[in-house]
Scaffold this motif. Structure first.
Motif, mmCIF file in Angstrom:
data_model
loop_
_atom_site.group_PDB
_atom_site.id
_atom_site.type_symbol
_atom_site.label_atom_id
_atom_site.label_comp_id
_atom_site.label_asym_id
_atom_site.label_seq_id
_atom_site.Cartn_x
_atom_site.Cartn_y
_atom_site.Cartn_z
ATOM 1 N N SER A 735 0.819 -1.214 0.000
ATOM 2 C CA SER A 735 0.000 0.000 0.000
ATOM 3 C C SER A 735 0.855 1.267 0.000
ATOM 4 O O SER A 735 0.484 2.276 -0.611
ATOM 5 N N GLN A 736 2.021 1.230 0.687
ATOM 6 C CA GLN A 736 2.885 2.409 0.713
ATOM 7 C C GLN A 736 3.429 2.713 -0.684
ATOM 8 O O GLN A 736 3.464 3.861 -1.119
ATOM 9 N N ARG A 737 3.839 1.672 -1.384
ATOM 10 C CA ARG A 737 4.366 1.844 -2.743
ATOM 11 C C ARG A 737 3.279 2.356 -3.679
ATOM 12 O O ARG A 737 3.502 3.247 -4.508
ATOM 13 N N GLU A 738 2.095 1.801 -3.554
ATOM 14 C CA GLU A 738 0.985 2.229 -4.397
ATOM 15 C C GLU A 738 0.601 3.684 -4.111
ATOM 16 O O GLU A 738 0.288 4.446 -5.027
ATOM 17 N N ALA A 739 0.652 4.091 -2.837
ATOM 18 C CA ALA A 739 0.324 5.467 -2.474
ATOM 19 C C ALA A 739 1.354 6.438 -3.041
ATOM 20 O O ALA A 739 1.010 7.530 -3.527
ATOM 21 N N LEU A 740 2.633 6.056 -3.014
ATOM 22 C CA LEU A 740 3.682 6.925 -3.544
ATOM 23 C C LEU A 740 3.506 7.125 -5.050
ATOM 24 O O LEU A 740 3.590 8.257 -5.557
ATOM 25 N N VAL A 741 3.274 6.031 -5.772
ATOM 26 C CA VAL A 741 3.087 6.124 -7.221
ATOM 27 C C VAL A 741 1.836 6.937 -7.537
ATOM 28 O O VAL A 741 1.846 7.785 -8.447
ATOM 29 N N LEU A 742 0.766 6.722 -6.789
ATOM 30 C CA LEU A 742 -0.470 7.471 -7.006
ATOM 31 C C LEU A 742 -0.238 8.966 -6.795
ATOM 32 O O LEU A 742 -0.692 9.794 -7.607
ATOM 33 N N ALA A 743 0.468 9.332 -5.745
ATOM 34 C CA ALA A 743 0.728 10.750 -5.474
ATOM 35 C C ALA A 743 1.492 11.397 -6.621
ATOM 36 O O ALA A 743 1.173 12.516 -7.048
ATOM 37 N N GLY A 744 2.508 10.687 -7.146
ATOM 38 C CA GLY A 744 3.282 11.229 -8.257
ATOM 39 C C GLY A 744 2.425 11.449 -9.486
ATOM 40 O O GLY A 744 2.495 12.505 -10.135
ATOM 41 N N PHE A 745 1.597 10.476 -9.818
ATOM 42 C CA PHE A 745 0.753 10.597 -11.006
ATOM 43 C C PHE A 745 -0.318 11.668 -10.836
ATOM 44 O O PHE A 745 -0.639 12.386 -11.796
ATOM 45 N N VAL A 746 -0.884 11.785 -9.650
ATOM 46 C CA VAL A 746 -1.911 12.808 -9.412
ATOM 47 C C VAL A 746 -1.323 14.203 -9.617
ATOM 48 O O VAL A 746 -1.952 15.077 -10.229
#
Length: 833
Positions: A735-746
């Protein structure tokens, strides 16, 4: 709708369009227009069309017209914010395709067909309202006095957003003649090659065009099929009219000098070619169906001189200043031109001056046109206007003191009242007319003291590794071949030069950027700088990658953000509106600048370490193995990116896909995103989630970035974000990795720029620009600092930055040698002719 399509089909298989790569008959053109018309079908709306002299623009224009919409053509690469906010067009067609917008359902008068800017610039919401009758009557009149024939082929030397350029298209399509579509200038060899290859019979020019022709040389007009040349868009000096008329007589073609205005759809008068040599100062006689009158003017004592007033069926419906004006009918019966004129004894009309080009200064009424003419007599070509209480004079290549002296004497004012500025090229609007507003800006900046910025032309040349003299002031960063690699350096250096990053700067013309005010102070607030979001993310992602690999921390996901940025830049810099061959060249170069240094570093690593295998040289280790190596997956990101670009280059080479992408760029990006998600979820049951195929699964991250670049509405960006959230869920099982990638894309999707300290833009720019070389080399650098992880990360970044600077320096040196060699070869080649 059927009337326009029926007219086109009525010309059957006659050649309608010729480009450098295509030829269309009238029947084929009608079919293409009919297909596009379905895409913008719906209630009658204002359609804002970003124009270039290419087939795509012409098809969009005719499709909107055939659908009964009101078309608002604007020049490509300009800021249209004011126009869009004022009129809220229901459809916007730009380089990324067709965009339908809610709102903008303003009442439109049934006769309204076209909206044009009066100045060729989109800075003002003041537009000319033209009816179907205006367009038809002017096209018929022009076709009559030019004797346009079915066998004629006219080159598009003027923008479609300019009434003169559009009138060439209207009059030739009316008679079933051919159009040679090109954005090349008359100073380009490519223009003349295309003109000769397609047996061009005519082209149009403004006074500046003929200045350029004189620089090219008269041999450029030695064309076997040329029948006539037309000139309008401003008064050309009589001596130049005479020279070109005589040249035409010797070479067998005619020169038509014409007079017009956007408010008259295009043309009001023409000078018969046989009179051009003997009466070069005249504007001729009214066009068929039109009439002139000379009305008394308070500023003139000579009763034979007055304001020129025109009447005819091509006189506009009136002006529009706001959406409510679009519902008005015809509010103008006669056009008061603002020009002072006389009718000569032979029936020809002659312009004396322009009443609106008078300024009041030191108690004197100064005729700016007369000042320009006097300066021209002294060998100085200048543009004169007023700025505050001073006379602003712009010249190219003249001594400021001399310009001040001559202008002051011509105007009868003190030399201190003249603000002289020198420029590389006199500023011109896309229509070829003088850009007075830019002269005012330049004079105002000069009066305030020397700007605190470097020359943008030199900056563009330095960053893009091209010759400064070859840069057109109307070209943008994208037009000049800017890519994702040079974008980083350019955005940082431009921010330092201008003090801010203008929205959409990469599509603004150089002269627009150059006219923007520079920072007046040497310091800025702590958070006074702006940094492009993609640059900031690129720097942050590579730092996360290196830091995680070196064990300084564990924040995984940076490589996936970089992959999304790569897709974002692919959409911005590779899929532009340039011809397909130019797209392929751009893609080829992009692939080469990633693959070549990667392979070069792998060769070095193979010689010095045991980290890699020969399969890495093919950037295919994930496909060819060995898969049990400790270093097998190190370069997966480079492998994935290169092969994604290679596959897309092959697909984009297909004419059918190329055409669809230009029409529906967001839709095509979504199709590829759907394909990537199909692989991600293994819809076909191929079980690709291991070994080599794990690289294929990452394509959907690239496609998300691509779709984000092409999303032009809030709804589209929201849709891309939603797909991203769904696709990320459970992808990594972290979940931490997914949150980091999501933040970058957003951030990439929703935020164009970030506020930060000025120093941070420089550091982030250096790191982002070096991200490829940092990624390639850090695997071999940080292990050298075993036990000192922070030093290992810092060393990896420094080595990557230094290597990037070294490669850039080598490229500059090679370019310098090429320029030097070409300067030696040109005289030698000339001597052999």
């Amino acid at each position: 709708m059927s009337r326009l399509l029926d007219h086109l089909r009525g010309h059957g298989e006659r050649v309608a369009i010729l480009t450098d790569t295509q030829q269309l008959s009238y029947h084929e053109l009608a079919d293409a227009v009919a297909d596009i018309a379905q895409e913008i079908d719906g209630p009658r709306r204002v359609v804002l069309l970003e124009t270039r002299n290419d087939l795509t623009t012409l098809e969009y224009y005719l499709a909107a017209m055939s659908g009964g919409h009101v078309v608002l053509p604007v020049p490509a690469g300009r800021d249209h914010t004011t126009i869009v906010r004022t009129y809220e067009p229901g459809v916007v067609i730009d380089s990324s395709g067709i965009h339908h917008h809610r709102g903008g359902r303003h009442p439109l008068h049934e006769d309204l067909a076209l909206l044009l800017s009066t100045s060729g610039s989109t800075g003002s919401p003041k537009l000319v309202r033209l009816s179907h009758r205006n367009l038809a009557s002017n096209a018929v009149a022009i076709a009559d006095y030019l004797d346009i024939r079915e066998t004629d082929r006219a080159a598009t030397t003027l923008p479609m957003s300019y009434c003169y350029g559009l009138s060439v298209i209207h009059s030739h399509l009316l008679r079933g003649a051919g159009l040679i579509l090109t954005d090349h200038s008359v100073v380009d060899d490519e223009f003349w090659q295309l003109f000769r290859r397609h047996c061009g019979t005519s082209f149009a020019g403004v006074p500046y065009t003929f200045e350029l022709l004189e620089r090219v040389g008269a041999q450029a007009l030695h064309l076997p099929h040329l029948r006539y040349v037309t000139q309008a868009g401003g008064r050309m000096p009589p001596e130049r009219v005479r020279r070109f008329a005589e040249l035409g007589r010797l070479r067998g073609w005619d020169l038509f000098v014409m007079y017009g205005a956007t408010e008259a759809t295009a043309r009001m008068s023409y000078l018969p070619p046989q009179l051009a040599s003997s009466q070069p100062e005249a504007i001729g006689t009214p066009i068929p169906g039109g009439a002139f009158a000379i009305e008394p003017c308070d500023t003139q004592d000579d009763e034979d001189i007055g304001e020129l007033v025109y009447r005819g069926p091509n006189v506009m419906m009136g002006y529009a200043h706001r959406p409510a004006d679009l519902a008005l009918g015809k509010t103008v019966d006669a056009l008061r031109t603002g020009d002072l004129a006389r009718r000569c004894h032979d029936g020809l009309y002659q312009l004396i001056g322009r009443s609106s080009r008078f300024v009041k200064m030191y108690g004197l009424r100064i005729d700016l046109q007369r000042v320009e003419a006097t300066m021209r007599d002294h060998g100085i070509t200048a543009i004169c206007t007023d700025v505050e209480d001073r006379l602003a004079v712009a010249t190219a290549g003249h001594d400021k003191a001399e310009v001040q002296r001559v202008a002051a004497a011509a105007a009868g004012v003190p030399a201190a009242a003249v603000q002289a500025v020198t420029v590389a090229e006199l500023p011109m609007l896309p229509s070829g007319k003088p850009d007075y507003e830019t002269v005012r800006i330049l004079a105002g900046a000069s009066n305030a003291g020397p700007p605190n910025a470097i020359g943008l032309r030199k900056l563009f040349a330095d960053v893009l590794q091209i010759d400064a003299d070859s840069i057109d002031d109307n070209a943008s960063f994208v037009d000049l071949g800017g890519d994702s690699l040079s974008y980083v350096m350019m955005s940082v250096r431009l921010e330092r030069a201008l003090g801010r990053l203008p929205a959409g700067w990469q599509r603004l013309a150089l002269r627009q950027l150059d006219a923007m005010p520079r920072p007046a102070r040497r310091w800025r607030p702590l958070w006074g700088a702006t940094l492009d979001t993609s640059v900031a993310l690129r720097a942050a992602a590579i730092l996360l990658i290196v830091g995680s690999h070196a064990g300084l921390f564990e924040l995984w996901g940076g490589a996936y953000v970089l992959l999304g940025i790569a897709g974002y830049n692919f959409g911005r810099f590779c899929l532009t509106r340039v011809p397909r061959t130019e797209r392929m060249r751009h893609l080829r170069n992009t692939i080469a600048w990633i693959a070549a240094p990667s392979v070069a570093w792998i060769v070095i690593a193979l010689l010095l370490t045991n980290d890699y295998y020969p399969t890495n040289l093919l950037l295919a280790n994930k496909f060819l193995g060995p898969h049990d190596s400790m270093t097998a997956g190190r370069l997966w990101f480079v492998e994935a990116l290169v092969w994604i670009l290679v596959a897309l280059a092959a697909l984009c080479w297909l004419p059918l896909l190329d055409r669809f992408e230009r029409k529906q760029p967001f839709a095509i990006a979504v199709v590829f995103l759907a394909a990537g998600l199909a692989l991600r979820y293994d819809v076909l049951g191929l079980y690709l989630g291991h070994d080599a195929w794990s690289t294929v699964l990452t394509f959907w991250f690239f496609a998300v970035g691509w779709a984000a670049a092409k999303a032009s509405t809030t709804l589209q960006r929201a849709a891309v974000t939603l797909v991203l959230i769904i696709g990320l869920r459970g992808y990594f099982g972290d979940s931490q990795r997914e949150a980091l990638v999501l933040a970058g894309f957003v951030l990439l999707i929703w935020v164009t720029a970030l506020r930060c300290p000025p120093a941070a833009t420089i550091v982030a720019g250096l790191v982002a620009e070096a991200s490829l070389y940092i990624y390639l080399t850090h695997f071999q650098i940080y292990p050298l600092f075993d036990g000192h992880r922070l030093l290992g990360v810092i060393a990896s970044v420094v080595v990557g930055v230094l290597l990037t600077q070294l490669v850039t320096a080598v490229r500059k040196r090679i370019r310098g040698r090429r320029v030097m060699l070409s300067s030696v070869r040109v005289p030698a080649a000339t001597a052999l002719r």
